[in-house]
Write a protein that holds these residues in place. Structure first.
Motif, PDB file in Angstrom:
ATOM      1  N   UNK A  11      25.981  45.640  36.886  1.00  9.67           N
ATOM      2  CA  UNK A  11      27.099  45.975  36.667  1.00  9.67           C
ATOM      3  C   UNK A  11      27.518  46.051  35.537  1.00  9.67           C
ATOM      4  N   UNK A  12      28.217  44.787  35.230  1.00 14.95           N
ATOM      5  CA  UNK A  12      29.071  43.695  34.014  1.00 14.95           C
ATOM      6  C   UNK A  12      27.520  44.555  32.673  1.00 14.95           C
ATOM      7  N   UNK A  13      26.492  44.120  32.679  1.00 10.65           N
ATOM      8  CA  UNK A  13      25.618  44.198  32.073  1.00 10.65           C
ATOM      9  C   UNK A  13      25.515  45.660  31.387  1.00 10.65           C
ATOM     10  N   UNK A  14      25.674  46.533  32.652  1.00 10.92           N
ATOM     11  CA  UNK A  14      25.561  47.872  32.143  1.00 10.92           C
ATOM     12  C   UNK A  14      26.631  48.810  31.756  1.00 10.92           C
TER      13      UNK A  14
ATOM     14  N   UNK B 136      22.789  52.221  44.514  1.00 12.56           N
ATOM     15  CA  UNK B 136      21.399  52.395  43.973  1.00 12.56           C
ATOM     16  C   UNK B 136      20.993  52.124  42.734  1.00 12.56           C
ATOM     17  N   UNK B 137      22.040  51.457  42.045  1.00 10.27           N
ATOM     18  CA  UNK B 137      21.843  50.533  40.970  1.00 10.27           C
ATOM     19  C   UNK B 137      22.963  51.968  40.084  1.00 10.27           C
ATOM     20  N   UNK B 138      23.343  50.692  38.865  1.00  6.79           N
ATOM     21  CA  UNK B 138      24.007  51.465  36.999  1.00  6.79           C
ATOM     22  C   UNK B 138      23.318  52.854  37.043  1.00  6.79           C
ATOM     23  N   UNK B 139      22.498  53.905  37.323  1.00  5.58           N
ATOM     24  CA  UNK B 139      21.525  54.123  36.754  1.00  5.58           C
ATOM     25  C   UNK B 139      21.806  55.631  38.136  1.00  5.58           C
TER      26      UNK B 139
ATOM     27  N   UNK C  86      30.536  45.354  23.526  1.00  2.00           N
ATOM     28  CA  UNK C  86      30.335  44.178  24.315  1.00  2.00           C
ATOM     29  C   UNK C  86      31.291  42.571  23.866  1.00  2.00           C
ATOM     30  N   UNK C  87      31.125  42.740  22.887  1.00  6.44           N
ATOM     31  CA  UNK C  87      32.228  41.116  23.353  1.00  6.44           C
ATOM     32  C   UNK C  87      33.355  41.319  23.325  1.00  6.44           C
ATOM     33  N   UNK C  88      34.323  42.271  22.624  1.00  4.60           N
ATOM     34  CA  UNK C  88      35.329  42.996  23.326  1.00  4.60           C
ATOM     35  C   UNK C  88      35.723  42.935  24.894  1.00  4.60           C
ATOM     36  N   UNK C  89      34.958  43.082  25.911  1.00  8.20           N
ATOM     37  CA  UNK C  89      34.855  43.583  26.863  1.00  8.20           C
ATOM     38  C   UNK C  89      34.754  42.132  27.614  1.00  8.20           C
ATOM     39  N   UNK C  90      33.373  41.706  27.407  1.00  2.35           N
ATOM     40  CA  UNK C  90      33.650  40.326  28.439  1.00  2.35           C
ATOM     41  C   UNK C  90      34.417  39.605  27.742  1.00  2.35           C
ATOM     42  N   UNK C  91      35.198  39.241  26.268  1.00  3.10           N
ATOM     43  CA  UNK C  91      35.937  38.525  26.251  1.00  3.10           C
ATOM     44  C   UNK C  91      37.532  38.931  27.381  1.00  3.10           C
ATOM     45  N   UNK C  92      37.693  39.629  26.919  1.00  5.68           N
ATOM     46  CA  UNK C  92      38.995  40.912  27.338  1.00  5.68           C
ATOM     47  C   UNK C  92      38.770  40.030  28.564  1.00  5.68           C
ATOM     48  N   UNK C  93      37.577  40.530  30.092  1.00  4.07           N
ATOM     49  CA  UNK C  93      37.089  39.963  31.200  1.00  4.07           C
ATOM     50  C   UNK C  93      37.141  37.924  31.629  1.00  4.07           C
ATOM     51  N   UNK C  94      36.679  37.785  31.013  1.00  4.85           N
ATOM     52  CA  UNK C  94      36.725  36.144  30.903  1.00  4.85           C
ATOM     53  C   UNK C  94      37.696  35.840  30.643  1.00  4.85           C
TER      54      UNK C  94
ATOM     55  N   UNK D   4      36.196  30.780  44.555  1.00  7.16           N
ATOM     56  CA  UNK D   4      35.550  30.665  43.888  1.00  7.16           C
ATOM     57  C   UNK D   4      34.388  30.997  44.860  1.00  7.16           C
ATOM     58  N   UNK D   5      34.339  31.540  46.927  1.00  3.74           N
ATOM     59  CA  UNK D   5      33.559  31.184  46.823  1.00  3.74           C
ATOM     60  C   UNK D   5      32.808  32.948  46.606  1.00  3.74           C
ATOM     61  N   UNK D   6      33.857  34.132  46.133  1.00  2.00           N
ATOM     62  CA  UNK D   6      34.372  35.083  45.984  1.00  2.00           C
ATOM     63  C   UNK D   6      33.823  35.228  44.524  1.00  2.00           C
ATOM     64  N   UNK D   7      33.866  34.961  43.552  1.00  2.00           N
ATOM     65  CA  UNK D   7      33.314  34.317  42.132  1.00  2.00           C
ATOM     66  C   UNK D   7      32.187  34.539  41.816  1.00  2.00           C
ATOM     67  N   UNK D   8      31.592  33.493  42.839  1.00  2.00           N
ATOM     68  CA  UNK D   8      29.664  33.837  42.416  1.00  2.00           C
ATOM     69  C   UNK D   8      29.188  34.776  43.136  1.00  2.00           C
ATOM     70  N   UNK D   9      29.937  35.366  44.604  1.00  2.00           N
ATOM     71  CA  UNK D   9      29.414  36.755  45.006  1.00  2.00           C
ATOM     72  C   UNK D   9      29.603  37.629  43.960  1.00  2.00           C
ATOM     73  N   UNK D  10      30.874  38.036  42.940  1.00  2.00           N
ATOM     74  CA  UNK D  10      30.929  38.842  42.454  1.00  2.00           C
ATOM     75  C   UNK D  10      29.769  38.770  41.189  1.00  2.00           C
ATOM     76  N   UNK D  11      29.887  36.996  39.938  1.00  2.00           N
ATOM     77  CA  UNK D  11      29.171  36.877  39.897  1.00  2.00           C
ATOM     78  C   UNK D  11      27.583  37.500  39.711  1.00  2.00           C
TER      79      UNK D  11
END
Length: 169
Positions: free
Chosen positions: A92-95, A24-27, A104-112, A79-86
């Motif tokens: 969810x990543x944005x939320x 149903x989404x992040x909400x 946002x920068x700290x979390x995104x940076x760590x995951x990246x 890479x198949x799993x990566x493109x499916x993930x993205x």
């Protein structure tokens, strides 16, 4: 005993949240997460005081799953799993990273960083079969472009296969 029970509750909450967010989404209402997990709201808020805390935990778990896959998978399976993930986890990543820009920068940076480290190790293992000079950043940029422009995960995997094999007949 209490510690094992708390861990079990946290795992059940994460599992329930992952299922409901996928459906149903992040909400999704947090009450529904607690109900599906079979715990009370107080238990939910004890583990995840805010919606953001829950979303970060769910997305971090998704990134961890992707990174763990990289320990055993070959480059192109990963890479198949990566493109499916993205493709499927972008909302969810944005939320999960909404809020102050620094957060946002700290979390995104760590995951990246962890994803890039995984891709780098996979590229190193596959190097004899790859075009000389190809880097993990090159592949991640191509795969991310594929994932962000694809209609769905199946389309993303198809496009990635075309990137891998080329488009000349």
């Amino acid at each position: 005993m209490a510690r094992a029970d708390a861990t079990r509750n946290a795992d059940r909450l994460l599992s329930a949240a992952r299922e409901l967010i996928t459906e149903r989404g992040a909400e999704v209402p947090l009450d529904e997460v607690a109900k599906r997990a079979g715990v009370g709201n107080a238990t939910l808020y004890r583990h995840f005081p805010t919606r953001a805390d829950l979303l970060v935990a769910v997305y971090a778990d998704e990134v961890d799953r992707l990174v763990r896959l990289g320990t055993d998978a070959d480059l192109f399976t990963w890479l198949d799993a990566y493109v499916e993930h993205v493709t499927t986890k972008r909302a969810l990543a944005m939320a999960a990273t909404e809020g102050p820009a620094g957060r946002r920068a700290e979390l995104s940076g760590r995951w990246h960083q962890t994803i890039t480290e995984t891709a780098t190790a996979l590229v190193a293992r596959a190097a004899p079969e790859l075009r000389p000079g190809l880097t993990a950043r090159d592949l991640l940029a191509l795969a991310t472009g594929v994932a962000l422009t694809a209609v769905d995960a199946a389309h993303a995997r198809r496009l990635l296969a075309l990137v891998r094999t080329g488009v000349q007949g």
